[in-house]
Design an enzyme around this catalytic site. Structure first.
Site, PDB file in Angstrom:
ATOM      1  N   GLN A 163      14.451  11.231  86.380  1.00 43.19           N
ATOM      2  CA  GLN A 163      13.101  11.738  86.084  1.00 43.19           C
ATOM      3  C   GLN A 163      12.741  12.917  86.989  1.00 43.19           C
ATOM      4  O   GLN A 163      12.228  13.934  86.526  1.00 43.19           O
ATOM      5  CB  GLN A 163      12.069  10.607  86.251  1.00 43.19           C
ATOM      6  CG  GLN A 163      10.716  10.975  85.670  1.00 43.19           C
ATOM      7  CD  GLN A 163       9.597  10.056  86.142  1.00 43.19           C
ATOM      8  OE1 GLN A 163       9.781   9.167  86.969  1.00 43.19           O
ATOM      9  NE2 GLN A 163       8.412  10.281  85.594  1.00 43.19           N
ATOM     10  N   TYR A 166      13.205  -2.683  97.182  1.00 40.38           N
ATOM     11  CA  TYR A 166      13.063  -1.218  97.092  1.00 40.38           C
ATOM     12  C   TYR A 166      12.234  -0.695  98.272  1.00 40.38           C
ATOM     13  O   TYR A 166      12.632   0.250  98.956  1.00 40.38           O
ATOM     14  CB  TYR A 166      12.386  -0.906  95.755  1.00 40.38           C
ATOM     15  CG  TYR A 166      12.060   0.548  95.507  1.00 40.38           C
ATOM     16  CD1 TYR A 166      13.064   1.495  95.347  1.00 40.38           C
ATOM     17  CD2 TYR A 166      10.733   0.968  95.368  1.00 40.38           C
ATOM     18  CE1 TYR A 166      12.756   2.823  95.072  1.00 40.38           C
ATOM     19  CE2 TYR A 166      10.420   2.284  95.094  1.00 40.38           C
ATOM     20  CZ  TYR A 166      11.435   3.215  94.949  1.00 40.38           C
ATOM     21  OH  TYR A 166      11.117   4.531  94.671  1.00 40.38           O
TER      22      TYR A 166
HETATM   23  P1  NAD Z   1      15.767   7.906  88.126  1.00 44.57           P
HETATM   24  O1  NAD Z   1      16.146   6.475  88.034  1.00 44.57           O
HETATM   25  O2  NAD Z   1      15.028   8.533  87.001  1.00 44.57           O
HETATM   26  O3  NAD Z   1      17.062   8.794  88.420  1.00 44.57           O
HETATM   27  C1  NAD Z   1      18.056   8.422  89.324  1.00 44.57           C
HETATM   28  C2  NAD Z   1      19.330   9.158  88.937  1.00 44.57           C
HETATM   29  O4  NAD Z   1      20.335   8.778  89.869  1.00 44.57           O
HETATM   30  C3  NAD Z   1      19.848   8.801  87.543  1.00 44.57           C
HETATM   31  O5  NAD Z   1      20.113   9.966  86.782  1.00 44.57           O
HETATM   32  C4  NAD Z   1      21.126   8.016  87.812  1.00 44.57           C
HETATM   33  O6  NAD Z   1      22.137   8.224  86.832  1.00 44.57           O
HETATM   34  C5  NAD Z   1      21.531   8.596  89.164  1.00 44.57           C
HETATM   35  N1  NAD Z   1      22.395   7.670  89.898  1.00 44.57           N
HETATM   36  C6  NAD Z   1      22.325   6.326  89.959  1.00 44.57           C
HETATM   37  N2  NAD Z   1      23.311   5.827  90.716  1.00 44.57           N
HETATM   38  C7  NAD Z   1      24.029   6.886  91.141  1.00 44.57           C
HETATM   39  C8  NAD Z   1      25.185   7.007  91.951  1.00 44.57           C
HETATM   40  N3  NAD Z   1      25.815   5.928  92.418  1.00 44.57           N
HETATM   41  N4  NAD Z   1      25.647   8.242  92.202  1.00 44.57           N
HETATM   42  C9  NAD Z   1      25.044   9.336  91.685  1.00 44.57           C
HETATM   43  N5  NAD Z   1      23.952   9.285  90.897  1.00 44.57           N
HETATM   44  C10 NAD Z   1      23.459   8.063  90.623  1.00 44.57           C
HETATM   45  O7  NAD Z   1      14.949   8.083  89.483  1.00 44.57           O
HETATM   46  P2  NAD Z   1      13.800   9.145  89.821  1.00 44.57           P
HETATM   47  O8  NAD Z   1      12.529   8.609  89.304  1.00 44.57           O
HETATM   48  O9  NAD Z   1      14.235  10.496  89.435  1.00 44.57           O
HETATM   49  O10 NAD Z   1      13.743   8.959  91.403  1.00 44.57           O
HETATM   50  C11 NAD Z   1      14.536   9.757  92.256  1.00 44.57           C
HETATM   51  C12 NAD Z   1      14.242   9.337  93.683  1.00 44.57           C
HETATM   52  O11 NAD Z   1      12.837   9.480  93.948  1.00 44.57           O
HETATM   53  C13 NAD Z   1      14.574   7.885  94.013  1.00 44.57           C
HETATM   54  O12 NAD Z   1      15.041   7.800  95.335  1.00 44.57           O
HETATM   55  C14 NAD Z   1      13.246   7.181  93.915  1.00 44.57           C
HETATM   56  O13 NAD Z   1      13.205   6.064  94.746  1.00 44.57           O
HETATM   57  C15 NAD Z   1      12.294   8.249  94.408  1.00 44.57           C
HETATM   58  N6  NAD Z   1      10.929   8.043  93.919  1.00 44.57           N
HETATM   59  C16 NAD Z   1      10.648   8.172  92.589  1.00 44.57           C
HETATM   60  C17 NAD Z   1       9.354   7.961  92.137  1.00 44.57           C
HETATM   61  C18 NAD Z   1       8.987   8.102  90.688  1.00 44.57           C
HETATM   62  O14 NAD Z   1       7.860   7.765  90.311  1.00 44.57           O
HETATM   63  N7  NAD Z   1       9.887   8.591  89.827  1.00 44.57           N
HETATM   64  C19 NAD Z   1       8.342   7.626  93.053  1.00 44.57           C
HETATM   65  C20 NAD Z   1       8.682   7.457  94.405  1.00 44.57           C
HETATM   66  C21 NAD Z   1       9.985   7.704  94.828  1.00 44.57           C
HETATM   67  C1  AKB Z   2       8.433   2.793  91.229  1.00 42.46           C
HETATM   68  O1  AKB Z   2       7.460   2.374  90.563  1.00 42.46           O
HETATM   69  O2  AKB Z   2       9.365   2.089  91.626  1.00 42.46           O
HETATM   70  C2  AKB Z   2       8.430   4.255  91.615  1.00 42.46           C
HETATM   71  C3  AKB Z   2       7.823   4.435  92.958  1.00 42.46           C
HETATM   72  C4  AKB Z   2       6.367   4.530  93.097  1.00 42.46           C
HETATM   73  O3  AKB Z   2       8.534   4.486  93.932  1.00 42.46           O
HETATM   74  N1  AKB Z   2       7.752   4.997  90.592  1.00 42.46           N
END
Ligand code: NAD
Ligand code: AKB
Length: 315
Positions: free
Chosen positions: A12, A142
Site C-alpha cells: 500500500q 505487531y
Molecule cells: P503492505 O502489506 O501493503 O505491503 C508490504 C509489502 O511487503 C507487500 O508488497 C509484500 O509482498 C512485501 N513483503 C512481504 N514479505 C516480504 C519479504 N519477506 N521480502 C520482501 N518483501 C516482502 O504494507 P504497507 O501498508 O505498505 O506497510 C508498509 C510498512 O509501513 C509496514 O512496515 C507497516 O507496518 C508500516 N505501516 C503501515 C501502515 C498503513 O496503514 N498502511 C500504518 C503504519 C505503519
Molecule cells: C494496521 O492497522 O495494522 C496499520 C497500522 C496502523 O500500523 N494500518
C-alpha cells in the site's frame, strides 16, 4: 550518487512511495524490490528486483554490489495478519531490520527509513492527543515488533551513528493499491463498497476513534523527513504524526454528504486491537523539528477517495 532501494515496494505505501521518489530523483535512481516475482503495473516504469528480506546474504550482496545508498524498509506483517501468525510476524518484522541496520553500521548505506506505527501504543497509553513520549505497553505482536524496532533504531543511531529515520504512521488511506491486513483497513474498504453497492459492514464499532492519514500526506511526510538536514532530526526512535482522527460513524456520515450510503457494524477480533490504540495523536515534535504540516482533512480526503477508487480492484 544517491541510489535508493524500496523493499516491500508492491504494498500500500511502497507503490506510491516508489512513484513519488522516482518523480523526485529519476526513474533509474529508485529500485523497487518485493517478494513478488513481478512488480504491479504502477511500478513497471522503472527498475524492479525480486527480493526476500529474510534472505540476508542475497539482500546484502544486492545492496553492496549495486552501490545502494538509501533503503526504505517497508516489508512487514501488519496488525491483523500478524495476530494470526505471531512467530512469523516477529521474525519478518525484526530480522529484516537488523540486516539493513547492520549494512549501515558497516558503512554500506547512508540513510534508512523504517516505518513504525500507532500500534506502538497500548491500553495504558493516554488515548487523547497521545504525546511523543508516554507510556508504551503494546498488546499486539505487531505493536511489540514496532516498539522493539524503534528502540533498536535509536540504539544504532546513538551507538554507531546510523542515520535511520522513522514515522509512527497512523492508519493510511489510499486508492492506488489495497491495504495489506491492518486494523485500520476498514477506512479504505468502505470506499470500494460505498462506490459499488452504497453499503458497508464495518468490522470496528461505530465509536472506535482512530488516527488516520491520507496517503499523499504520508508520502510527503516520509520524503520531507528523509530530506531534512541531519541536525533537524532529533528523534531517532520514531516521530508521532497526527493525521485525521475519526470514528467509523463519522466516516460514514461524511460519505453520506456525498452520496446515498448505509453503514452497519459487526465488530470482530480487530476491535480489541483498535481498543488498545490511541484516539488522537500529538505531532508537535514533527512540526517543530522538520516543519511537518498536514494538508488533507476528512472532507477533502473522502471526496478524493470516492472519485478515485476503482471497484474493479476489489478482491
Ligand atoms: P503492505 O502489506 O501493503 O505491503 C508490504 C509489502 O511487503 C507487500 O508488497 C509484500 O509482498 C512485501 N513483503 C512481504 N514479505 C516480504 C519479504 N519477506 N521480502 C520482501 N518483501 C516482502 O504494507 P504497507 O501498508 O505498505 O506497510 C508498509 C510498512 O509501513 C509496514 O512496515 C507497516 O507496518 C508500516 N505501516 C503501515 C501502515 C498503513 O496503514 N498502511 C500504518 C503504519 C505503519
Ligand atoms: C494496521 O492497522 O495494522 C496499520 C497500522 C496502523 O500500523 N494500518
Amino acid at each position: 550518487m544517491k541510489k535508493t532501494l524500496v523493499i516491500g515496494a508492491c504494498g500500500q505505501i511502497g507503490t506510491e512511495l516508489v512513484l513519488a521518489l522516482r518523480e523526485k530523483f529519476g526513474m533509474e535512481a529508485v529500485v523497487a524490490a518485493d517478494l513478488k516475482s513481478e512488480p504491479n503495473e504502477a511500478l513497471s516504469n522503472g527498475p524492479y528486483v525480486q527480493m526476500n528480506i529474510l534472505e540476508k546474504e542475497s539482500v546484502r550482496s544486492y545492496i553492496i554490489d549495486n552501490q545502494i545508498t538509501d533503503v526504505y524498509l517497508l516489508a512487514a506483517l501488519l496488525s491483523a495478519t500478524a495476530e494470526k501468525n505471531p512467530d512469523f510476524a516477529w521474525k519478518l518484522n525484526m530480522e529484516g531490520l537488523f540486516t539493513i541496520l547492520d549494512l549501515a553500521k558497516e558503512g554500506h548505506l547512508k540513510k534508512i527509513f523504517w516505518p513504525s506505527s500507532i500500534a506502538v501504543f497500548g491500553p495504558t497509553t493516554p488515548v487523547d492527543n497521545t504525546p511523543q513520549y508516554t507510556v508504551m505497553e503494546p498488546s499486539t505482536v505487531y505493536g511489540i515488533s514496532k516498539q522493539a524496532g524503534e528502540r533498536w533504531c535509536e540504539y544504532y543511531f546513538n551507538k554507531y551513528n546510523v542515520d535511520v529515520r522513522s514515522i509512527r504512521y497512523p492508519g493510511l488511506i489510499s486508492y492506488t493499491s489495497l491495504p495489506g491486513g491492518g486494523t485500520t483497513d476498514y477506512a479504505v474498504d468502505i470506499f470500494y463498497h460505498a462506490k459499488k453497492s452504497g453499503k458497508y459492514t464495518s468490522f470496528l464499532s461505530k465509536d472506535s476513534a482512530l488516527p488516520m492519514m491520507f496517503m499523499e500526506d504520508a508520502i510527503r511526510a516520509t520524503i520531507e523527513l528523509m530530506e531534512a538536514p541531519v541536525e533537524n532530526v532529533k528523534i531517532r526512535s520514531s516521530y508521532n504524526l497526527a493525521g485525521i482522527s475519526f470514528t467509523p460513524e463519522q466516516l460514514s456520515d461524511e460519505i453520506k454528504k456525498n452520496q446515498a450510503f448505509e453503514m452497519s457494524y459487526e465488530p470482530d477480533f480487530r476491535q480489541a486491537i483498535a481498543d488498545s490504540w490511541p484516539n488522537s495523536i500529538d505531532d508537535s515534535a514533527a512540526q517543530k523539528d522538520w516543519g511537518w504540516k498536514q494538508k488533507f482533512d476528512l472532507s477533502s480526503m473522502v471526496k478524493i477517495m470516492l472519485d478515485e477508487v476503482d471497484v474493479s480492484m476489489m478482491a
